[in-house]
Design a protein around this motif. Structure first.
Motif, PDB file in Angstrom:
ATOM      1  N   ASN A   1      -2.194  11.373  -4.619  1.00 35.61           N
ATOM      2  CA  ASN A   1      -2.841  10.449  -4.325  1.00 35.61           C
ATOM      3  C   ASN A   1      -2.917  10.092  -3.015  1.00 35.61           C
TER       4      ASN A   1
ATOM      5  N   LYS B   1      -6.968   5.925   2.748  1.00 33.35           N
ATOM      6  CA  LYS B   1      -8.264   5.242   2.645  1.00 33.35           C
ATOM      7  C   LYS B   1      -7.581   3.862   2.962  1.00 33.35           C
ATOM      8  N   LYS B   2      -6.899   3.132   2.065  1.00 34.03           N
ATOM      9  CA  LYS B   2      -6.442   1.774   1.791  1.00 34.03           C
ATOM     10  C   LYS B   2      -5.624   1.467   3.125  1.00 34.03           C
TER      11      LYS B   2
ATOM     12  N   CYS C   1       0.859  -1.270   0.021  1.00 31.41           N
ATOM     13  CA  CYS C   1      -0.116   0.081   0.021  1.00 31.41           C
ATOM     14  C   CYS C   1       0.824   1.101  -0.083  1.00 31.41           C
TER      15      CYS C   1
ATOM     16  N   ARG D   1      -5.297  10.730  -0.386  1.00 35.01           N
ATOM     17  CA  ARG D   1      -6.608  10.295  -0.085  1.00 35.01           C
ATOM     18  C   ARG D   1      -6.816   8.686  -0.174  1.00 35.01           C
ATOM     19  N   TYR D   2      -6.542   8.337  -1.425  1.00 35.41           N
ATOM     20  CA  TYR D   2      -6.585   7.034  -1.877  1.00 35.41           C
ATOM     21  C   TYR D   2      -5.743   6.147  -0.605  1.00 35.41           C
TER      22      TYR D   2
ATOM     23  N   HIS E   1       2.996   4.291  -2.592  1.00 36.41           N
ATOM     24  CA  HIS E   1       2.818   5.037  -3.779  1.00 36.41           C
ATOM     25  C   HIS E   1       4.387   4.516  -4.424  1.00 36.41           C
TER      26      HIS E   1
END
Ligand SMILES: CC(C)=CCC/C(C)=C/CC/C(C)=C/COP(=O)(O)OP(=O)(O)O
Length: 274
Positions: free
Chosen positions: A263, A269-270, A235, A265-266, A237
């Motif tokens: 990126n 959340k993950k 998880c 927020r993604y 980037h």
């Protein structure tokens, strides 16, 4: 090659002032806690500059020192660098020797920096493959900086993810076995209860000292993990940059962080779902 006056120069001067102003702006957004790097492209840099490959590694080691200082200034707490994989032992002997020499030089320089900036230094990997002299120096540096937690630098040396995972599984099994718990799970109605949990494995990873990376940067235009932090990067980037590692500079770091922020927020959340 790696000298104290170079570091003093990076920490001070007008360039450092401009950098700090730029970082102030970036800090308005979320800052990654952990950045990991695959420093690819040192020999390609050497070919491009028509210098010998070994000087390319010198330039690579200097780029790593720059990155460490930029990350400290930006507020990134953890940096993990892939310095040498177990597979790299198959390279030309002079290349292997060069990276070992750089490791020894880095230990000396990091001893000085760690006192100055309260940096904890950790070496992660199958360290028994190193010479006794380097093992001793690395161990001494790890012990003498164990109390610092301003910034944590992990140097992955004699490392591969496969070896790290095998090592962690073995250690977890041994721990359960020694505690008399056993290692096999058992059926529990419709469910299966495992005796070895993910947390047990993670506790025994060579890199357990740091949380999972938020950004993994690979230079040299490649899109592979090359057996580096495979477990930890589910998880995270991924940033693949076309630049060769010795040319990695402050703007590449800023680019990777801005991309992470875009990126964020993604990923946030993950992480909550894990
Ligand atoms: C602290 C410490 C020990 C620092 C090590 C310095 C350093 C830059 C190590 C990189 C090692 C390595 C095998 C990189 C791959 O690049 P490559 O040269 O194989 O890339 P290329 O052949 O694709 O150009």
């Amino acid at each position: 090659m790696l000298r104290e006056d170079i570091i003093i120069d990076i920490f001070s001067g007008w360039r450092s002032f401009l950098r700090k102003c730029l970082f102030r702006v970036i800090r308005v957004g979320p800052i990654p806690s952990h950045i990991a790097v695959i420093m690819d492209g040192n020999r390609r840099y050497a070919k491009k500059k028509k210098i010998d490959d070994m000087t390319g590694y010198d330039a690579g080691a200097l780029a790593l020192l720059h990155l460490i200082i930029y990350c400290m200034e930006l507020g990134v707490k953890y940096v993990t660098a892939y310095a040498f994989s177990i597979d790299n032992f198959r390279r030309q002997p002079e290349e292997v020797q060069k990276i070992m020499d750089l490791t020894m030089e880095s230990v000396m320089l990091l001893t000085w920096i760690s006192k100055l900036r309260s940096v904890r230094v950790h070496f992660a990997g199958k360290l028994q493959l190193l010479s006794a002299e380097i093992q001793d120096a690395a161990k001494r540096l790890m012990e003498s900086t164990a109390g610092y937690n301003n910034f944590v630098l992990t140097i992955c040396i004699c490392y591969t993810s496969s070896d790290e995972i095998l090592h962690a599984v073995e250690k977890s099994c041994k721990e359960k076995w020694d505690d008399g718990i056993g290692i096999m799970g058992y059926d529990k109605g419709n469910d299966y209860e495992r005796l070895i949990k993910v947390v047990d494995i993670e506790k025994h990873m060579y890199t357990a000292i740091a949380p999972d990376p938020d950004i993994l940067i690979r230079t040299g235009g490649e899109y592979r993990l090359s057996n580096f932090l495979v477990w930890q990067s589910s998880c995270c980037h991924l940033s693949s940059l076309g630049t060769v590692w010795p040319e990695f500079g402050v703007f590449h770091l800023v680019w990777a962080v801005l991309d992470f922020q875009k990126n964020y927020r993604y990923f946030a959340k993950k992480k909550l779902q894990l």
